[in-house]
Scaffold this active site. Sequence first.
Site, PDB file in Angstrom:
ATOM      1  N   SER A 157      -0.252  -4.039  -9.989  1.00  0.00           N
ATOM      2  CA  SER A 157      -0.199  -4.672  -8.666  1.00  0.00           C
ATOM      3  C   SER A 157      -0.685  -3.823  -7.500  1.00  0.00           C
ATOM      4  O   SER A 157      -0.799  -4.339  -6.392  1.00  0.00           O
ATOM      5  CB  SER A 157       1.229  -5.139  -8.377  1.00  0.00           C
ATOM      6  OG  SER A 157       1.563  -6.219  -9.210  1.00  0.00           O
ATOM      7  N   LYS A 184       4.290  -2.538   1.836  1.00  0.00           N
ATOM      8  CA  LYS A 184       4.539  -3.780   1.106  1.00  0.00           C
ATOM      9  C   LYS A 184       5.987  -4.187   1.331  1.00  0.00           C
ATOM     10  O   LYS A 184       6.895  -3.343   1.290  1.00  0.00           O
ATOM     11  CB  LYS A 184       4.268  -3.547  -0.382  1.00  0.00           C
ATOM     12  CG  LYS A 184       4.437  -4.762  -1.279  1.00  0.00           C
ATOM     13  CD  LYS A 184       4.075  -4.399  -2.704  1.00  0.00           C
ATOM     14  CE  LYS A 184       4.154  -5.585  -3.638  1.00  0.00           C
ATOM     15  NZ  LYS A 184       3.720  -5.230  -5.014  1.00  0.00           N
ATOM     16  N   SER A 212       0.217  -7.787  -6.955  1.00  0.00           N
ATOM     17  CA  SER A 212       1.050  -8.426  -5.952  1.00  0.00           C
ATOM     18  C   SER A 212       1.044  -7.721  -4.590  1.00  0.00           C
ATOM     19  O   SER A 212       1.585  -8.247  -3.608  1.00  0.00           O
ATOM     20  CB  SER A 212       2.494  -8.490  -6.451  1.00  0.00           C
ATOM     21  OG  SER A 212       3.021  -7.190  -6.671  1.00  0.00           O
TER      22      SER A 212
END
Length: 464
Positions: A179, A80, A155
């Site tokens: 997330s 990420k 996210s």
Amino acid sequence: MSDLAFLTVAEAAELLRAKKLSPVEYASALIKRIEQHDGRLNTFLRFAPELALQDAQRAEADIMRGDWRGPFHGMPYGLKDIIDYAGLPTTAHSKILENNVAQADAVVTQRLRAAGGVFMGKMSTHEFATGGPSFDLPWPPARNPWNRDHFCGGSSSGSGAATAAGFLPAALGSDTGGSVRNPATLCGIVGMKATYGLVSRRGVVPLAFSLDHVGPLTRTVRDNALMLDLIAGHDPLDPASANTAAGGYTAELGRGVKGLRIGVIRHFYTRDMEGDPEMVAGIEAAVKLLASLGAQVREIETAPLAQYNACNRTILSSEAYAIHEKWLRERPQDYAALTRSRILSGAFVRAADYINATRVRARLAKTFHAIFDGIDVAITVSSHDPACRIDDAEAIDRTYGRQARAPFNVTGSPALSVPVGFSRAGLPLGMQVIGRPFSEALVHRVGHAYEQATQWGNQHPVLG
């Protein structure tokens, strides 16, 4: 190529170690798949095929010499884009950090590289790991591989969507209010938020210091446990890091659930916030299956979901605003509108409200942990709804807060999202398995037993 795309970490490791598959061959197949399909899914913010092939060549040379580093040797992975990889920008999917080149690897990156991993690139995220799927940023949001018109969760959007799509066998995300588990649920894969402090956050762009976690996204529970084995461990330079023994998360996978006491937090999705009927049906079927496998199942009560969510929201918004205050004053126009409005809400939280929220948090955590005197694990909903359309801002806003993940950021408990089937529209459904602090091996054991009895993980999206 599709066969290689959906190898699990465990399966690929056996082939790589036996020299039946080379790291270069494996990485090359995934690179080709990404090049063919990611233009429609936007899972990569920075695709790095050159670095991947360099890592794969090194891994292959090591294996040919007999230098086997373990089950992640030669394994492709993604990060990420809030996690530092030395020499590459860590942008947090934001114009604010567009030129923020990492000077060193994050601790989790160090551990994956030391294990012989093959770095494939940086993954799309919601801006600064908050907000939502925004179309007013330099890069587009990731989409759901089961239906690209739908939201893939966030996210850790790119990490979840890429793993589900067969671009990667594993990726890392972060989890402050759910997330990792949100994209795991909406993309039909497995995501773990481990106990607070088990995994170092050093080298990771923060959202809320007291709630942030880093966690693995994989297609199977075994792979998830393998990944956690690699990234867990004490980091004396992370002030929240737990100085406790780590590892061994695959040790209990084959023991089944017979005799285990499972508590179902049903009021989270029936009374506190009514879940979509298909999501509820998936969870209830999973509960019945676990009982048929020999688990002792009973309903349990905790504090209302709204109390946990309000506590998480107050702490998260306050801490996020403290981190972003300077940029919001100097460069407000460089944020996506959704991110800006969410972070700015923290400016209106009084210091007294923040302090009171931390006190409520301590009470909620103590009460929740005490429940485990009578059970081994708990089960509840993750998302209350299947994925909505990504272009429907009203649906995104309505469904984003309809979740029961934030409670376990508040309590710091390990929580695992596991697929429990599909809606009539072909969109994934999921549940959470939650344990007492540092009981990740037991949580994985329950998730694995359910997974083996259902084989939902053997179904994969077909990319057009």
